[in-house]
Motif scaffolding. Structure first.
Motif, PDB file in Angstrom:
ATOM      1  N   MET A  76       0.819  -1.195   0.000  1.00 23.90           N
ATOM      2  CA  MET A  76       0.000   0.000   0.000  1.00 23.90           C
ATOM      3  C   MET A  76       0.859   1.254   0.000  1.00 23.90           C
ATOM      4  N   ILE A  77       1.931   1.229   0.769  1.00 24.73           N
ATOM      5  CA  ILE A  77       2.819   2.387   0.831  1.00 24.73           C
ATOM      6  C   ILE A  77       3.505   2.602  -0.512  1.00 24.73           C
ATOM      7  N   GLU A  78       3.815   1.524  -1.190  1.00 26.00           N
ATOM      8  CA  GLU A  78       4.456   1.638  -2.507  1.00 26.00           C
ATOM      9  C   GLU A  78       3.521   2.318  -3.512  1.00 26.00           C
ATOM     10  N   VAL A  79       2.242   2.012  -3.438  1.00 19.71           N
ATOM     11  CA  VAL A  79       1.251   2.640  -4.331  1.00 19.71           C
ATOM     12  C   VAL A  79       1.168   4.134  -4.039  1.00 19.71           C
ATOM     13  N   LEU A  80       1.193   4.493  -2.766  1.00 19.72           N
ATOM     14  CA  LEU A  80       1.150   5.911  -2.399  1.00 19.72           C
ATOM     15  C   LEU A  80       2.370   6.664  -2.915  1.00 19.72           C
ATOM     16  N   HIS A  81       3.531   6.046  -2.866  1.00 19.28           N
ATOM     17  CA  HIS A  81       4.740   6.681  -3.390  1.00 19.28           C
ATOM     18  C   HIS A  81       4.644   6.855  -4.903  1.00 19.28           C
ATOM     19  N   GLN A  82       4.076   5.878  -5.586  1.00 14.01           N
ATOM     20  CA  GLN A  82       3.924   5.988  -7.034  1.00 14.01           C
ATOM     21  C   GLN A  82       2.938   7.095  -7.396  1.00 14.01           C
ATOM     22  N   VAL A  83       1.859   7.200  -6.639  1.00 10.05           N
ATOM     23  CA  VAL A  83       0.877   8.263  -6.887  1.00 10.05           C
ATOM     24  C   VAL A  83       1.505   9.625  -6.608  1.00 10.05           C
ATOM     25  N   GLU A  84       2.322   9.708  -5.580  1.00  8.57           N
ATOM     26  CA  GLU A  84       2.998  10.965  -5.258  1.00  8.57           C
ATOM     27  C   GLU A  84       3.971  11.365  -6.371  1.00  8.57           C
ATOM     28  N   GLU A  85       4.690  10.414  -6.907  1.00 12.45           N
ATOM     29  CA  GLU A  85       5.605  10.699  -8.020  1.00 12.45           C
ATOM     30  C   GLU A  85       4.829  11.132  -9.260  1.00 12.45           C
ATOM     31  N   LEU A  86       3.707  10.483  -9.525  1.00 11.69           N
ATOM     32  CA  LEU A  86       2.869  10.851 -10.661  1.00 11.69           C
ATOM     33  C   LEU A  86       2.318  12.266 -10.498  1.00 11.69           C
ATOM     34  N   LEU A  87       1.903  12.610  -9.298  1.00 13.11           N
ATOM     35  CA  LEU A  87       1.399  13.950  -9.022  1.00 13.11           C
ATOM     36  C   LEU A  87       2.493  14.992  -9.214  1.00 13.11           C
ATOM     37  N   HIS A  88       3.692  14.674  -8.765  1.00 14.38           N
ATOM     38  CA  HIS A  88       4.822  15.595  -8.931  1.00 14.38           C
ATOM     39  C   HIS A  88       5.114  15.815 -10.420  1.00 14.38           C
ATOM     40  N   ILE A  89       5.102  14.760 -11.204  1.00 14.50           N
ATOM     41  CA  ILE A  89       5.348  14.887 -12.648  1.00 14.50           C
ATOM     42  C   ILE A  89       4.239  15.705 -13.311  1.00 14.50           C
ATOM     43  N   ALA A  90       2.985  15.463 -12.916  1.00 18.37           N
ATOM     44  CA  ALA A  90       1.866  16.212 -13.491  1.00 18.37           C
ATOM     45  C   ALA A  90       1.955  17.697 -13.159  1.00 18.37           C
ATOM     46  N   VAL A  91       2.362  18.025 -11.945  1.00 19.75           N
ATOM     47  CA  VAL A  91       2.504  19.430 -11.553  1.00 19.75           C
ATOM     48  C   VAL A  91       3.611  20.102 -12.356  1.00 19.75           C
ATOM     49  N   ILE A  92       4.721  19.420 -12.563  1.00 15.07           N
ATOM     50  CA  ILE A  92       5.825  19.987 -13.355  1.00 15.07           C
ATOM     51  C   ILE A  92       5.373  20.218 -14.797  1.00 15.07           C
ATOM     52  N   ILE A  93       4.635  19.272 -15.363  1.00 12.05           N
ATOM     53  CA  ILE A  93       4.127  19.442 -16.732  1.00 12.05           C
ATOM     54  C   ILE A  93       3.179  20.640 -16.796  1.00 12.05           C
ATOM     55  N   CYS A  94       2.344  20.805 -15.788  1.00  9.87           N
ATOM     56  CA  CYS A  94       1.427  21.946 -15.748  1.00  9.87           C
ATOM     57  C   CYS A  94       2.184  23.262 -15.625  1.00  9.87           C
ATOM     58  N   PHE A  95       3.262  23.285 -14.834  1.00 10.89           N
ATOM     59  CA  PHE A  95       4.081  24.495 -14.724  1.00 10.89           C
ATOM     60  C   PHE A  95       4.677  24.872 -16.085  1.00 10.89           C
ATOM     61  N   VAL A  96       5.138  23.883 -16.830  1.00 10.79           N
ATOM     62  CA  VAL A  96       5.709  24.145 -18.151  1.00 10.79           C
ATOM     63  C   VAL A  96       4.633  24.697 -19.086  1.00 10.79           C
ATOM     64  N   GLY A  97       3.439  24.115 -19.048  1.00  8.74           N
ATOM     65  CA  GLY A  97       2.349  24.607 -19.878  1.00  8.74           C
ATOM     66  C   GLY A  97       1.948  26.027 -19.534  1.00  8.74           C
ATOM     67  N   ILE A  98       1.893  26.339 -18.249  1.00  9.51           N
ATOM     68  CA  ILE A  98       1.553  27.704 -17.832  1.00  9.51           C
ATOM     69  C   ILE A  98       2.648  28.671 -18.240  1.00  9.51           C
ATOM     70  N   ALA A  99       3.903  28.269 -18.128  1.00  8.56           N
ATOM     71  CA  ALA A  99       5.005  29.148 -18.535  1.00  8.56           C
ATOM     72  C   ALA A  99       4.932  29.455 -20.031  1.00  8.56           C
TER      73      ALA A  99
END
Length: 105
Positions: free
Chosen positions: A1-24
């Motif tokens: 379960m903890i491994e799934v949470l870490h994967q979701v956290e990494e996915l969220l971090h990648i999505a936020v970075i992609i959104c920052f690039v799009g906004i820039a």
């Protein structure tokens, strides 16, 4: 379960970075529209969308930092952007922002 949470956290971090690039990228294009825009309503619309991009940047930063303290900043930018849009629309329509009665002189 903890491994799934870490994967979701990494996915969220990648999505936020992609959104920052799009906004820039959109901010760069919006600044171009403000500077070169063919008409004043185009410039006003670009300035309004820049305000929305600033709110999105604050929201993404809030997600990235896992805090709710930037919600007030988002609301403040939204209110100021709305007031600025109203003032600019009045200036485009009437040529002045504050009407003064000249009959009193």
């Amino acid at each position: 379960m903890i491994e799934v949470l870490h994967q979701v956290e990494e996915l969220l971090h990648i999505a936020v970075i992609i959104c920052f690039v799009g906004i820039a990228l959109s901010l760069i294009l919006l600044i171009y529209r403000v500077l070169v825009g063919p008409s004043n309503p185009d410039r006003a619309t670009a300035l309004d969308v820049i305000g929305v991009c600033l709110m999105a940047t604050a929201a993404l930063t809030s997600i990235l930092l896992v805090t709710t303290k930037l919600n007030d900043v988002i609301l403040l930018v939204g209110i100021l952007s709305f007031i600025g849009t109203l003032a600019l629309a009045k200036y485009i329509e009437m040529g002045v922002i504050i009407e003064r009665d000249r009959d009193l002189d």
